[in-house]
Design a protein around this motif. Structure first.
Motif, PDB file in Angstrom:
ATOM      1  N   UNK A 164     -13.523  54.827 -22.236  1.00  0.00           N
ATOM      2  CA  UNK A 164     -12.134  54.473 -21.951  1.00  0.00           C
ATOM      3  C   UNK A 164     -11.295  54.866 -23.162  1.00  0.00           C
ATOM      4  N   UNK A 165     -10.498  55.932 -23.018  1.00  0.00           N
ATOM      5  CA  UNK A 165      -9.620  56.370 -24.106  1.00  0.00           C
ATOM      6  C   UNK A 165      -8.287  55.645 -23.934  1.00  0.00           C
ATOM      7  N   UNK A 166      -7.860  54.925 -24.955  1.00  0.00           N
ATOM      8  CA  UNK A 166      -6.686  54.074 -24.822  1.00  0.00           C
ATOM      9  C   UNK A 166      -5.913  54.013 -26.137  1.00  0.00           C
ATOM     10  N   UNK A 167      -4.774  53.338 -26.109  1.00  0.00           N
ATOM     11  CA  UNK A 167      -3.970  53.109 -27.317  1.00  0.00           C
ATOM     12  C   UNK A 167      -3.146  51.842 -27.117  1.00  0.00           C
ATOM     13  N   UNK A 168      -2.798  51.194 -28.224  1.00  0.00           N
ATOM     14  CA  UNK A 168      -2.039  49.943 -28.124  1.00  0.00           C
ATOM     15  C   UNK A 168      -0.654  50.172 -27.547  1.00  0.00           C
ATOM     16  N   UNK A 169      -0.094  51.386 -27.739  1.00  0.00           N
ATOM     17  CA  UNK A 169       1.245  51.683 -27.227  1.00  0.00           C
ATOM     18  C   UNK A 169       1.239  52.095 -25.751  1.00  0.00           C
ATOM     19  N   UNK A 170       0.062  52.181 -25.152  1.00  0.00           N
ATOM     20  CA  UNK A 170      -0.054  52.618 -23.758  1.00  0.00           C
ATOM     21  C   UNK A 170      -0.177  51.404 -22.840  1.00  0.00           C
ATOM     22  N   UNK A 171       0.933  51.061 -22.176  1.00  0.00           N
ATOM     23  CA  UNK A 171       0.949  49.904 -21.280  1.00  0.00           C
ATOM     24  C   UNK A 171      -0.084  49.986 -20.170  1.00  0.00           C
ATOM     25  N   UNK A 172      -0.159  51.100 -19.422  1.00  0.00           N
ATOM     26  CA  UNK A 172      -1.161  51.212 -18.358  1.00  0.00           C
ATOM     27  C   UNK A 172      -2.592  51.077 -18.882  1.00  0.00           C
ATOM     28  N   UNK A 173      -2.841  51.580 -20.108  1.00  0.00           N
ATOM     29  CA  UNK A 173      -4.188  51.450 -20.696  1.00  0.00           C
ATOM     30  C   UNK A 173      -4.550  49.979 -20.857  1.00  0.00           C
ATOM     31  N   UNK A 174      -3.617  49.216 -21.418  1.00  0.00           N
ATOM     32  CA  UNK A 174      -3.876  47.789 -21.643  1.00  0.00           C
ATOM     33  C   UNK A 174      -4.016  47.046 -20.321  1.00  0.00           C
ATOM     34  N   UNK A 175      -3.232  47.461 -19.321  1.00  0.00           N
ATOM     35  CA  UNK A 175      -3.280  46.800 -18.012  1.00  0.00           C
ATOM     36  C   UNK A 175      -4.637  47.002 -17.334  1.00  0.00           C
ATOM     37  N   UNK A 176      -5.304  48.105 -17.654  1.00  0.00           N
ATOM     38  CA  UNK A 176      -6.597  48.396 -17.021  1.00  0.00           C
ATOM     39  C   UNK A 176      -7.757  47.589 -17.605  1.00  0.00           C
ATOM     40  N   UNK A 177      -7.539  46.983 -18.761  1.00  0.00           N
ATOM     41  CA  UNK A 177      -8.636  46.265 -19.412  1.00  0.00           C
ATOM     42  C   UNK A 177      -9.234  45.166 -18.539  1.00  0.00           C
ATOM     43  N   UNK A 178      -8.403  44.483 -17.765  1.00  0.00           N
ATOM     44  CA  UNK A 178      -8.910  43.410 -16.908  1.00  0.00           C
ATOM     45  C   UNK A 178      -9.933  43.951 -15.917  1.00  0.00           C
ATOM     46  N   UNK A 179      -9.608  45.071 -15.275  1.00  0.00           N
ATOM     47  CA  UNK A 179     -10.537  45.684 -14.318  1.00  0.00           C
ATOM     48  C   UNK A 179     -11.770  46.228 -15.042  1.00  0.00           C
ATOM     49  N   UNK A 180     -11.556  46.767 -16.236  1.00  0.00           N
ATOM     50  CA  UNK A 180     -12.678  47.302 -17.012  1.00  0.00           C
ATOM     51  C   UNK A 180     -13.664  46.180 -17.373  1.00  0.00           C
ATOM     52  N   UNK A 181     -13.124  45.006 -17.691  1.00  0.00           N
ATOM     53  CA  UNK A 181     -13.987  43.857 -18.012  1.00  0.00           C
ATOM     54  C   UNK A 181     -14.795  43.431 -16.791  1.00  0.00           C
ATOM     55  N   UNK A 182     -14.157  43.456 -15.613  1.00  0.00           N
ATOM     56  CA  UNK A 182     -14.860  43.108 -14.378  1.00  0.00           C
ATOM     57  C   UNK A 182     -16.002  44.096 -14.123  1.00  0.00           C
ATOM     58  N   UNK A 183     -15.728  45.383 -14.361  1.00  0.00           N
ATOM     59  CA  UNK A 183     -16.752  46.408 -14.179  1.00  0.00           C
ATOM     60  C   UNK A 183     -17.902  46.199 -15.171  1.00  0.00           C
ATOM     61  N   UNK A 184     -17.547  45.910 -16.407  1.00  0.00           N
ATOM     62  CA  UNK A 184     -18.561  45.702 -17.445  1.00  0.00           C
ATOM     63  C   UNK A 184     -19.486  44.536 -17.094  1.00  0.00           C
ATOM     64  N   UNK A 185     -18.914  43.478 -16.506  1.00  0.00           N
ATOM     65  CA  UNK A 185     -19.705  42.310 -16.129  1.00  0.00           C
ATOM     66  C   UNK A 185     -20.763  42.659 -15.077  1.00  0.00           C
ATOM     67  N   UNK A 186     -20.460  43.645 -14.230  1.00  0.00           N
ATOM     68  CA  UNK A 186     -21.419  44.052 -13.199  1.00  0.00           C
ATOM     69  C   UNK A 186     -22.690  44.662 -13.808  1.00  0.00           C
ATOM     70  N   UNK A 187     -22.568  45.183 -15.035  1.00  0.00           N
ATOM     71  CA  UNK A 187     -23.714  45.836 -15.681  1.00  0.00           C
ATOM     72  C   UNK A 187     -24.250  45.030 -16.862  1.00  0.00           C
TER      73      UNK A 187
END
Length: 203
Positions: A164-187
């Motif tokens: 996941x390539x992201x940056x603190x200034x990227x709003x959509x990147x930060x917004x995706x973290x919640x879904x990324x955490x859900x995905x991570x929990x599956x594994x």
């Protein structure tokens, strides 16, 4: 010098000048005006048909092909039709990478303008995406972990790596973290799958 004037609703004046001398010499301000014309004439009307971000996302992958068709059907002088078709390929590749739509318009451009001076620029853009195409080995990179350790992608060879390539200034990147955490929990507990978050912040 030869001028062609056509109506243009988005210019300060009522007309825009298509001047081949300015085009071929690469006059910066003139090219900037043509770029503005490109977006307002061939892209903005497509976005006006949508009224929600979801609808915009749903048509994003067909925008290059739709704009390509509109430019082809236009009555632009040949040098400017070539310029706008090349610009459309460049924008499509920059935004979307190699997908069926961009593959199609780039192939069409190469067929009809095989001696174009824009070929080299477009080919470089295309080749850049080839380096990250599906099935291509990922380029290695090294970063620093939050605890100060060096970590390279190659250190994780043999594992499935979610990057996941992201940056603190990227709003959509930060917004995706919640879904990324859900995905991570599956594994969770699966040591063969690694989640790597690569920040591109300047500092």
């Amino acid at each position: 010098q030869r001028h062609l004037t056509i109506p243009c609703e988005m210019c300060i004046r009522d007309s825009i000048y298509f001047d081949t001398t300015f085009l071929h010499t690469g006059m910066v301000n003139y090219l900037a005006m043509l770029q503005d014309y490109y977006y307002k004439k061939f892209y903005n009307p497509l976005f006006k048909r949508t009224d929600t971000p979801q609808k915009i996302d749903s048509i994003r992958h067909i925008l290059p092909q739709t704009a390509h068709t509109t430019i082809q059907k236009s009555t632009l002088p040949p040098p400017f039709k070539e310029f706008f078709l090349a610009k459309n390929c460049d924008v499509g590749l920059e935004m979307l990478g190699i997908i069926p739509a961009t593959e199609s318009i780039f192939s069409d451009f190469k067929t009809h303008y095989h001696r174009s001076s824009y070929q080299d620029i477009l080919q470089k853009r295309y080749n850049k995406w080839l380096s990250v195409a599906r099935g291509t080995p990922a380029a290695d990179f090294t970063g620093e972990t939050p605890d100060g350790q060096k970590l390279s992608l190659s250190d994780l060879k043999g594992k499935v790596v979610y990057v996941d390539v992201w940056a603190t200034w990227c709003g959509p990147c930060r917004a995706e973290f919640l879904k990324a955490k859900e995905l991570k929990m599956q594994f969770e507990g699966n040591n063969d799958v690694v989640f790597l978050y690569a920040s591109v912040d300047g500092d």
